[in-house]
Design a protein around this motif. Structure first.
Motif, short mmCIF file in Angstrom:
data_model
loop_
_atom_site.label_atom_id
_atom_site.label_comp_id
_atom_site.label_asym_id
_atom_site.label_seq_id
_atom_site.Cartn_x
_atom_site.Cartn_y
_atom_site.Cartn_z
N ASP A 143 15.27 -2.12 0.55
CA ASP A 143 13.87 -1.96 0.15
C ASP A 143 13.73 -1.12 -1.12
O ASP A 143 12.76 -1.27 -1.87
N ILE A 191 13.30 -3.22 -4.08
CA ILE A 191 12.16 -4.15 -4.07
C ILE A 191 10.90 -3.42 -4.52
O ILE A 191 10.53 -2.38 -3.97
N GLU A 192 10.25 -3.98 -5.53
CA GLU A 192 8.99 -3.40 -6.03
C GLU A 192 7.78 -4.19 -5.56
O GLU A 192 6.72 -3.62 -5.35
N ARG A 193 7.96 -5.52 -5.43
CA ARG A 193 6.82 -6.39 -5.12
C ARG A 193 7.23 -7.45 -4.10
O ARG A 193 8.32 -8.03 -4.21
N VAL A 194 6.34 -7.71 -3.16
CA VAL A 194 6.53 -8.76 -2.15
C VAL A 194 5.31 -9.67 -2.15
O VAL A 194 4.17 -9.18 -2.22
N TRP A 209 6.60 -1.51 4.43
CA TRP A 209 6.84 -1.75 3.01
C TRP A 209 5.83 -1.01 2.14
O TRP A 209 6.20 -0.32 1.19
N THR A 210 4.55 -1.16 2.45
CA THR A 210 3.54 -0.51 1.60
C THR A 210 3.65 1.01 1.66
O THR A 210 3.45 1.70 0.66
N ILE A 246 6.13 -0.19 -1.90
CA ILE A 246 6.22 -1.60 -2.32
C ILE A 246 4.81 -2.19 -2.40
O ILE A 246 4.01 -2.01 -1.48
N LYS A 247 4.53 -2.91 -3.47
CA LYS A 247 3.24 -3.61 -3.59
C LYS A 247 3.36 -4.95 -2.89
O LYS A 247 4.23 -5.76 -3.23
#
Length: 241
Positions: free
Chosen positions: A6, A9-12, A33-34, A38-39
């Protein structure tokens, strides 16, 4: 397979057929995630107009109700970027146009990871395999490969809208018959339930909703060797880089 960390990871981007699909399948994971920075963006394919339990609600009102509910559910897990493609509920097919619409959202949000529904029927949990779910999953994985990375696919997205090709590194699949990864959501289960309760038109009639969802999650946890009382969501992870 082991997913990308994670921390990388910047964006999902989450692609589902209906409002509430992402919350039943993955709201706990999305909340984690948020919370980690993470966006997360949602792309909801249909307008949800076949949903709801109240026969007195006019059908033409249901899309507005369900979109409002999904926005409220998104707030519960830290998501405010939500796009509705407004295809007709119950009639979704993995068409070229749907692929293009999902490619557009991929190129706009530029996710390293996507979360989608399974394009395959789950014979163990048939209700997870609504035809719209499978259509959304099939169109989404086709959009990931080959379309979103290919500058010659849907050339007008690049020429007219300035949307550069984008290569998604990883896809997580919900509701698959053969998951290979779990996320322990015990500490954020309350957020998952807040998201599900926000879908009033879909869930208010069920007094056993929390018990049902908790039991699903506990079965997932037990199947993955977690202790008693733990709750998990499960996925199949696919390397698409």
């Amino acid at each position: 397979m082991e997913p990308i960390s994670d921390s990388e990871i910047e964006r999902v981007l989450v692609v589902t057929a209906h409002p509430d699909d992402c919350d039943f399948g993955a709201a706990g994971t999305i909340a984690k995630w948020t919370a980690s920075g993470i966006k997360v963006s949602y792309c909801i394919c249909t307008n949800g107009d076949q949903g709801g339990e109240d026969p007195t609600v006019p059908r033409d009102e249901m899309p507005k109700i369900r979109q409002r509910e999904q926005r409220d559910a998104g707030k519960a897990v830290g998501v405010d970027d939500i796009t509705f493609l407004n295809y007709r509920d119950g009639w979704l097919e993995p068409t070229i146009q749907l692929r293009k619409d999902i490619v557009r959202q991929i190129r706009i949000s530029r996710p390293q990871r996507m979360l989608i529904q399974s394009p395959d029927r789950n014979w163990d949990r048939l209700f997870a395999s609504h035809p719209d779910h499978m259509a959304a999953g099939e169109a989404a994985i086709q959009a990931v490969y080959p379309d979103s990375r290919n500058p010659f696919a849907f050339e007008d997205l690049l020429k007219d809208e300035g949307l550069e090709p984008w290569r998604v590194k990883e896809v997580w699949v919900m509701s698959t018959q053969n998951p290979d990864h779990y996320v322990d959501i015990t500490e954020v289960f309350d957020k998952k339930m807040r998201a599900l309760h926000a879908h009033v038109s879909q869930t208010a009639h069920n007094p056993d909703l929390e018990k049902m969802v908790r039991e699903w999650g506990e079965r997932n946890a037990q199947a993955n060797g977690l202790g008693d009382g733990r709750i998990a969501e499960v996925f199949k992870v696919v390397n698409t880089d």
